[in-house]
Design a protein around this motif. Structure first.
Motif, short mmCIF file in Angstrom:
data_model
loop_
_atom_site.label_atom_id
_atom_site.label_comp_id
_atom_site.label_asym_id
_atom_site.label_seq_id
_atom_site.Cartn_x
_atom_site.Cartn_y
_atom_site.Cartn_z
N SER A 151 0.85 -1.19 0.00
CA SER A 151 0.00 0.00 0.00
C SER A 151 0.88 1.24 0.00
N ALA A 152 0.79 2.01 -1.07
CA ALA A 152 1.53 3.27 -1.11
C ALA A 152 1.04 4.22 -0.03
N CYS A 153 -0.21 4.07 0.36
CA CYS A 153 -0.82 4.96 1.34
C CYS A 153 -0.35 4.67 2.77
N GLU A 154 -0.32 3.38 3.15
CA GLU A 154 -0.11 3.05 4.56
C GLU A 154 1.08 2.14 4.84
N ASP A 155 1.74 1.64 3.82
CA ASP A 155 2.78 0.63 4.03
C ASP A 155 4.11 1.06 3.44
N SER A 156 4.72 2.06 4.05
CA SER A 156 5.99 2.57 3.55
C SER A 156 7.07 1.49 3.55
N ASP A 157 7.16 0.72 4.64
CA ASP A 157 8.18 -0.31 4.74
C ASP A 157 7.99 -1.39 3.67
N GLY A 158 6.74 -1.76 3.41
CA GLY A 158 6.47 -2.77 2.39
C GLY A 158 6.89 -2.31 1.01
N VAL A 159 6.64 -1.04 0.71
CA VAL A 159 7.03 -0.48 -0.59
C VAL A 159 8.55 -0.48 -0.73
N VAL A 160 9.23 -0.03 0.33
CA VAL A 160 10.70 0.03 0.31
C VAL A 160 11.28 -1.37 0.16
N ASP A 161 10.76 -2.33 0.91
CA ASP A 161 11.27 -3.70 0.83
C ASP A 161 11.11 -4.27 -0.58
N ALA A 162 9.98 -3.98 -1.21
CA ALA A 162 9.74 -4.50 -2.56
C ALA A 162 10.75 -3.93 -3.55
N PHE A 163 10.95 -2.61 -3.52
CA PHE A 163 11.93 -2.00 -4.43
C PHE A 163 13.34 -2.47 -4.12
N HIS A 164 13.69 -2.62 -2.85
CA HIS A 164 15.03 -3.09 -2.50
C HIS A 164 15.28 -4.50 -3.03
N SER A 165 14.26 -5.37 -2.97
CA SER A 165 14.41 -6.72 -3.51
C SER A 165 14.74 -6.68 -4.99
N LEU A 166 14.08 -5.78 -5.70
CA LEU A 166 14.34 -5.64 -7.14
C LEU A 166 15.74 -5.12 -7.39
N ILE A 167 16.14 -4.11 -6.63
CA ILE A 167 17.47 -3.51 -6.82
C ILE A 167 18.57 -4.52 -6.53
N ARG A 168 18.36 -5.37 -5.54
CA ARG A 168 19.36 -6.40 -5.24
C ARG A 168 19.56 -7.33 -6.43
#
Length: 213
Positions: A151-168
């Protein structure tokens, strides 16, 4: 690692692509955005205590079909994010079409990491997609797929974790390519002295053969 990591964000209009990108880069949630066909954000971020520079291009859903006609759309990027909304069945269908398009066009970038994001989990009461509906392959002929909901609205950590997984995945790919190039460029050829000695030994065989005839 040379050059910024290039990430392309695709999806149907209104699924929250820009909100996700802004949340990831700034940890802020914005509800209003300028209506632009394409926006590129460039910013350094830290992944596992390592600084990398990102260049994220957010493509409007309105011009997605026009961009799909370009054969080079994926050849110049390091990763793709495909976004759909759990409250919009059509957006999921669009995401599936994009994934199929990526599979067909894999020759231009055969090991392209892809993150499939289901957005708007804060609106679970309006969900029209089953959690078990995700049919995206984890890997397809070299194309690596990561998928999750957030959730872009309420889940900042989830969004960051998802993008970090991709960047790795991108970093792994780049470093693997660099190591292969180093191995090829460091094949020992021997010193000039060793080369001369080898040549001398080979010619001495011919000399001995002549004297024994």
């Amino acid at each position: 690692m040379k050059g910024p990591i290039q990430i392309l964000v695709l999806g149907k209009e209104g699924v929250g692509k820009t909100a996700l990108v802004v949340r990831f880069l700034t940890r802020r949630y914005l509800t209003e955005f300028a209506q632009l066909e394409e926006v590129t954000y460039e910013r350094p971020v830290y992944v596992d205590d390592r600084q990398v520079t990102l260049r994220i291009t957010d493509v409007s859903g309105k011009i997605l079909e026009r961009r799909s006609s370009s054969k080079e759309i994926f050849s110049k990027v390091d990763a793709v994010v495909v976004v759909y909304s759990i409250t919009d069945r059509q957006s999921y269908d669009v995401a599936e079409n994009i994934v199929d398009w990526l599979k067909r066009d894999r020759k231009s970038n055969p090991s392209l990491p892809v993150l499939v994001l289901g957005n708007k989990c804060d609106m679970d009461h309006l969900r029209v997609l089953s959690r078990s509906l995700n049919n995206f392959d984890s890997e397809y002929q070299g194309v690596v797929f990561l998928s999750t909901e957030c959730s872009a609205c309420e889940d900042s950590d989830g969004v960051v974790d998802a993008f970090h997984s991709l960047i790795r995945k991108v970093i792994e790919k780049r470093e693997g390519s660099t190591k292969s190039q180093r191995k090829l460029s460091h094949v020992p050829l021997g010193s000039p002295k060793q080369i001369r000695a080898t040549i001398k030994r080979r010619f001495s065989v011919f000399s001995r053969e002549r004297t024994t005839l």
